[in-house]
Design a protein around this motif. Structure first.
Motif, PDB file in Angstrom:
ATOM      1  N   SER A 177       1.816  -5.581   8.826  1.00 31.26           N
ATOM      2  CA  SER A 177       1.344  -3.960   8.726  1.00 31.26           C
ATOM      3  C   SER A 177       2.129  -3.317   7.782  1.00 31.26           C
ATOM      4  N   ASP A 178       3.412  -3.372   7.798  1.00 32.56           N
ATOM      5  CA  ASP A 178       4.084  -2.483   7.359  1.00 32.56           C
ATOM      6  C   ASP A 178       3.926  -2.520   5.838  1.00 32.56           C
ATOM      7  N   ASP A 179       3.856  -3.614   5.072  1.00 30.28           N
ATOM      8  CA  ASP A 179       3.490  -4.005   3.797  1.00 30.28           C
ATOM      9  C   ASP A 179       2.082  -3.405   3.471  1.00 30.28           C
ATOM     10  N   LEU A 180       1.153  -3.491   4.370  1.00 26.72           N
ATOM     11  CA  LEU A 180       0.011  -3.074   4.023  1.00 26.72           C
ATOM     12  C   LEU A 180      -0.284  -1.516   4.153  1.00 26.72           C
ATOM     13  N   PHE A 230       2.235   0.592   3.253  1.00 23.19           N
ATOM     14  CA  PHE A 230       3.120   1.025   1.929  1.00 23.19           C
ATOM     15  C   PHE A 230       2.305   0.598   0.529  1.00 23.19           C
ATOM     16  N   ALA A 231       1.408  -0.212   0.522  1.00 23.41           N
ATOM     17  CA  ALA A 231       0.484  -0.668  -0.351  1.00 23.41           C
ATOM     18  C   ALA A 231      -0.575   0.357  -0.530  1.00 23.41           C
ATOM     19  N   TYR A 232      -0.807   0.731   0.742  1.00 26.49           N
ATOM     20  CA  TYR A 232      -2.115   1.917   0.759  1.00 26.49           C
ATOM     21  C   TYR A 232      -1.610   2.999   0.290  1.00 26.49           C
ATOM     22  N   LYS A 233      -0.287   3.450   0.814  1.00 25.30           N
ATOM     23  CA  LYS A 233       0.346   4.774   0.246  1.00 25.30           C
ATOM     24  C   LYS A 233       0.582   4.686  -1.087  1.00 25.30           C
ATOM     25  N   VAL A 234       1.020   3.753  -1.619  1.00 19.23           N
ATOM     26  CA  VAL A 234       1.288   3.888  -3.118  1.00 19.23           C
ATOM     27  C   VAL A 234      -0.100   3.759  -4.067  1.00 19.23           C
TER      28      VAL A 234
END
Length: 133
Positions: A3-6, A8-12
């Motif tokens: 969930s942390d990687d997802l 981060f990807a959404y924020k980027v």
């Protein structure tokens, strides 16, 4: 991906979408070429691989070490309980046989009459009575 990687990807993605109009043309061209390269490297059968891994993961959890770990505890415990029950049954049968032998001797009058007058014999009978209760 966790969930942390997802997140981060959404924020980027969100940040890039907000500021895409303000990027210089050279950066937009590099991003477009990087996207094309990433899409070219993407595997076409990725959903099938995920399904295979999910199936293998479920089968793996069925035969996991935790199941064998539980069995490694349960089997000796069952053997211990069975052994203790067997020892108890053996001792009970032995005690019943001794009492039956004594009762048979008393009922068949094989004992001399002086045995009933002996205080040691009476103490033995009392001890046997206490054991049976």
């Amino acid at each position: 991906m966790n969930s942390d990687d997802l997140n981060f990807a959404y924020k980027v993605r969100h940040a890039l979408n907000e500021h895409a109009d303000h990027l210089p043309p050279s950066t937009c061209e590099r991003l477009a070429s990087a996207r094309k390269a990433a899409l070219a490297r993407k595997k076409a059968d990725m959903p099938a691989m995920i399904a295979e891994r999910r199936l293998a993961g479920n089968l793996g959890s069925f035969f996991s070490l935790s199941m064998f770990g539980r069995m490694a505890v349960a089997v000796p415990l069952i053997a211990l309980v069975t052994g203790l029950a067997g020892i108890y049954q053996y001792e009970e049968q032995k005690r019943i046989a001794e009492l039956a032998e004594l009762d048979a001797a008393v009922l068949s009058d094989e004992l001399p009459l002086t045995a009933y007058l002996d205080t040691g014999f009476n103490a033995y009978l009392e001890q046997q009575k206490k054991r049976t209760q």
